[in-house]
Scaffold this motif. Sequence first.
Motif, PDB file in Angstrom:
ATOM      1  N   TYR A 145      55.346  26.252  44.106  1.00  0.00           N
ATOM      2  CA  TYR A 145      54.998  27.585  43.599  1.00  0.00           C
ATOM      3  C   TYR A 145      53.684  28.069  44.195  1.00  0.00           C
ATOM      4  CZ  TYR A 145      58.473  27.867  39.826  1.00  0.00           C
ATOM      5  OH  TYR A 145      59.618  27.973  39.111  1.00  0.00           O
ATOM      6  N   ALA A 146      52.698  27.172  44.192  1.00  0.00           N
ATOM      7  CA  ALA A 146      51.359  27.553  44.635  1.00  0.00           C
ATOM      8  C   ALA A 146      51.363  28.056  46.079  1.00  0.00           C
ATOM      9  CB  ALA A 146      50.397  26.384  44.485  1.00  0.00           C
ATOM     10  N   ILE A 147      52.234  27.472  46.903  1.00  0.00           N
ATOM     11  CA  ILE A 147      52.324  27.908  48.297  1.00  0.00           C
ATOM     12  C   ILE A 147      52.565  29.418  48.369  1.00  0.00           C
ATOM     13  CG2 ILE A 147      53.725  27.770  50.405  1.00  0.00           C
ATOM     14  CD1 ILE A 147      54.208  24.817  49.712  1.00  0.00           C
ATOM     15  N   GLN A 148      53.417  29.897  47.481  1.00  0.00           N
ATOM     16  CA  GLN A 148      53.750  31.320  47.476  1.00  0.00           C
ATOM     17  C   GLN A 148      52.733  32.140  46.683  1.00  0.00           C
ATOM     18  OE1 GLN A 148      56.166  32.372  49.274  1.00  0.00           O
ATOM     19  NE2 GLN A 148      56.394  34.510  48.685  1.00  0.00           N
ATOM     20  N   PHE A 149      52.357  31.633  45.515  1.00  0.00           N
ATOM     21  CA  PHE A 149      51.506  32.415  44.621  1.00  0.00           C
ATOM     22  C   PHE A 149      50.073  32.550  45.125  1.00  0.00           C
ATOM     23  CE2 PHE A 149      54.401  31.056  40.868  1.00  0.00           C
ATOM     24  CZ  PHE A 149      55.325  32.017  41.254  1.00  0.00           C
ATOM     25  N   ARG A 151      49.219  32.898  48.168  1.00  0.00           N
ATOM     26  CA  ARG A 151      49.279  33.988  49.139  1.00  0.00           C
ATOM     27  C   ARG A 151      49.238  35.358  48.462  1.00  0.00           C
ATOM     28  NH1 ARG A 151      54.886  35.030  51.996  1.00  0.00           N
ATOM     29  NH2 ARG A 151      55.154  36.026  49.965  1.00  0.00           N
ATOM     30  N   ASP A 152      49.852  35.438  47.277  1.00  0.00           N
ATOM     31  CA  ASP A 152      49.951  36.728  46.581  1.00  0.00           C
ATOM     32  C   ASP A 152      48.776  37.014  45.653  1.00  0.00           C
ATOM     33  OD1 ASP A 152      52.386  37.036  47.857  1.00  0.00           O
ATOM     34  OD2 ASP A 152      53.558  36.312  46.154  1.00  0.00           O
ATOM     35  N   TYR A 153      48.188  35.947  45.058  1.00  0.00           N
ATOM     36  CA  TYR A 153      47.193  36.174  43.996  1.00  0.00           C
ATOM     37  C   TYR A 153      45.860  35.459  44.215  1.00  0.00           C
ATOM     38  CZ  TYR A 153      51.484  37.684  41.702  1.00  0.00           C
ATOM     39  OH  TYR A 153      52.674  38.303  41.418  1.00  0.00           O
ATOM     40  N   GLY A 154      45.696  34.768  45.315  1.00  0.00           N
ATOM     41  CA  GLY A 154      44.462  34.037  45.533  1.00  0.00           C
ATOM     42  C   GLY A 154      44.572  32.596  45.061  1.00  0.00           C
ATOM     43  N   VAL A 155      43.580  31.789  45.367  1.00  0.00           N
ATOM     44  CA  VAL A 155      43.653  30.351  45.115  1.00  0.00           C
ATOM     45  C   VAL A 155      43.699  30.017  43.620  1.00  0.00           C
ATOM     46  CG1 VAL A 155      42.498  28.128  45.423  1.00  0.00           C
ATOM     47  CG2 VAL A 155      42.501  29.796  47.279  1.00  0.00           C
ATOM     48  N   ALA A 156      42.698  30.466  42.866  1.00  0.00           N
ATOM     49  CA  ALA A 156      42.594  30.086  41.449  1.00  0.00           C
ATOM     50  C   ALA A 156      43.802  30.569  40.644  1.00  0.00           C
ATOM     51  CB  ALA A 156      41.310  30.644  40.849  1.00  0.00           C
ATOM     52  N   TYR A 161      49.174  30.021  38.118  1.00  0.00           N
ATOM     53  CA  TYR A 161      50.547  30.527  38.008  1.00  0.00           C
ATOM     54  C   TYR A 161      51.558  29.441  38.402  1.00  0.00           C
ATOM     55  CZ  TYR A 161      49.181  35.415  37.254  1.00  0.00           C
ATOM     56  OH  TYR A 161      48.675  36.579  36.728  1.00  0.00           O
ATOM     57  N   GLY A 162      51.207  28.653  39.403  1.00  0.00           N
ATOM     58  CA  GLY A 162      52.098  27.588  39.835  1.00  0.00           C
ATOM     59  C   GLY A 162      52.299  26.541  38.752  1.00  0.00           C
ATOM     60  N   ILE A 163      51.205  26.128  38.114  1.00  0.00           N
ATOM     61  CA  ILE A 163      51.283  25.134  37.043  1.00  0.00           C
ATOM     62  C   ILE A 163      52.076  25.672  35.858  1.00  0.00           C
ATOM     63  CG2 ILE A 163      49.932  23.847  35.340  1.00  0.00           C
ATOM     64  CD1 ILE A 163      47.695  23.675  37.446  1.00  0.00           C
ATOM     65  N   PHE A 164      51.755  26.898  35.456  1.00  0.00           N
ATOM     66  CA  PHE A 164      52.414  27.485  34.280  1.00  0.00           C
ATOM     67  C   PHE A 164      53.917  27.609  34.505  1.00  0.00           C
ATOM     68  CE2 PHE A 164      54.033  30.715  31.491  1.00  0.00           C
ATOM     69  CZ  PHE A 164      53.298  30.589  30.325  1.00  0.00           C
ATOM     70  N   HIS A 165      54.321  28.169  35.626  1.00  0.00           N
ATOM     71  CA  HIS A 165      55.740  28.411  35.850  1.00  0.00           C
ATOM     72  C   HIS A 165      56.513  27.121  36.133  1.00  0.00           C
ATOM     73  CE1 HIS A 165      54.215  32.545  36.326  1.00  0.00           C
ATOM     74  NE2 HIS A 165      55.409  32.886  35.899  1.00  0.00           N
ATOM     75  N   SER A 166      55.836  26.118  36.691  1.00  0.00           N
ATOM     76  CA  SER A 166      56.491  24.832  36.908  1.00  0.00           C
ATOM     77  C   SER A 166      56.807  24.149  35.581  1.00  0.00           C
ATOM     78  CB  SER A 166      55.597  23.924  37.763  1.00  0.00           C
ATOM     79  OG  SER A 166      56.241  22.686  37.999  1.00  0.00           O
TER      80      SER A 166
END
Length: 441
Positions: A145-149, A151-156, A161-166
């Motif tokens: 997820y983080a790979i995509q997110f 790019r769209d929303y910045g690192v933090a 978002y990656g942790i939450f959606h996973s």
Amino acid sequence: MKKTGKQNIRWNTMKILAVGFLSVIFLGAVLLWLPVSNEKSISFLDALFTSTSSVCVTGLVTIVPKYQFTITGKVILLILIQIGGLGVIACITAFFMLLKRKITVKERVVIQEAYNMNSLGGLVGLVRKILIGTVVVEGIGAVFYAIQFIRDYGVAKGIWYGIFHSISAFNNAGFSLFTDNMIGYKDDTIVLVTICFLIILGGLGYFVIIELHENKKFAKRITIHTRIVIIGTVVLILFGMIIFLSIEWNNQKTFGEFDTYTKILNSFFLSVNFRTAGFNSMDLSGLKDSSLFYSTLLMMIGAGQGGTAGGMKITVIAVLIIMVFFVLKQSNQEPHIFKRTIEQKLINKAAAIVMFSSAYVLFVTLLLVETQDYPFVRILFEVVSAFCTVGVSVGDGGILSLATLFDDFGKSIIIISMIAGRLGVFAFGLLIVGKAKTTHF
């Protein structure tokens, strides 16, 4: 131990599980209701609805999590989802393990009942494997997820978002921090496939995942339960895809505007989500009634036993299908599969689950149709989604669930349905009916 003794233990264990489960829901509601958790005021009923939906890993919402909750509220929501997916008992056991406290025999009995196991052997080890497996799978999902997110929303924000959606996806919860759920990623293969991968793993069940991992070289024979769950999962996903593609192909409100690849991708996404989780990559209110009807069948079947998904379970339906097959061909043999006989008590349990679930859904649907004044098919869809802890909804005209439009009575019925579905037919039924009395004829 006498039969009466076993019944008393089962009754007491069910009460412990139910009280622990309801306590977490109520505590979660209080925490989500507090001002520190909210950007704007929220009614206690909506906080209770959200807490129930998260602990029951359902995903129905009457508020928009992104705008309603502060970072504190979102973290509380995520913790409730994780507790709901793992199970209250597993979380308590993990806490005891961290304290290096010995798990007593009574506590082992509760764990045994929570995971529907036949013996007390290896229970603590099982919980340890479940915890480690959950962290590993959710971690892998978060990275993808983080790979995509990022790019769209910045690192933090991308990592968060990656942790939450996973966690939400693996626990089959369907909660999203995006205002349109996953509609903004309807043509993003990485995001949608990652969600489906996590949902499928969570839906297979912990027992299946652990067995496949320990037997990755196929040195031992795979159990019948695992075979049925895997075959059933593949068949149901393909069946759902065929249904959605055939019905919605030219529907301008859903698939009509997509190219062929995007249609196939979203039909796969819908088929996976409609059995176990509440993510959506399009406005589901645009689906035809025939799609909604077949979707209720997928939701009622659900996924594997002992996982994060709801429904009547694949194994239950498989047992009944096998039984019907043997009855129709008037076989003089007992129902069997893979050279193993299916015991009559398993057939009885499967029939009880289907009868109780069907009766409950029909009763609640009729109750809401008469009190909420919305179309039958859409209320049926909402009730099945709640009872089977799926979380998809035709919505309120926006991104919220149809239950948002219900009055307090209607919302309360949906809350009860989510609790009933997550507790399971036998736990919920036993709490209502009570334990059996010893009788002599």
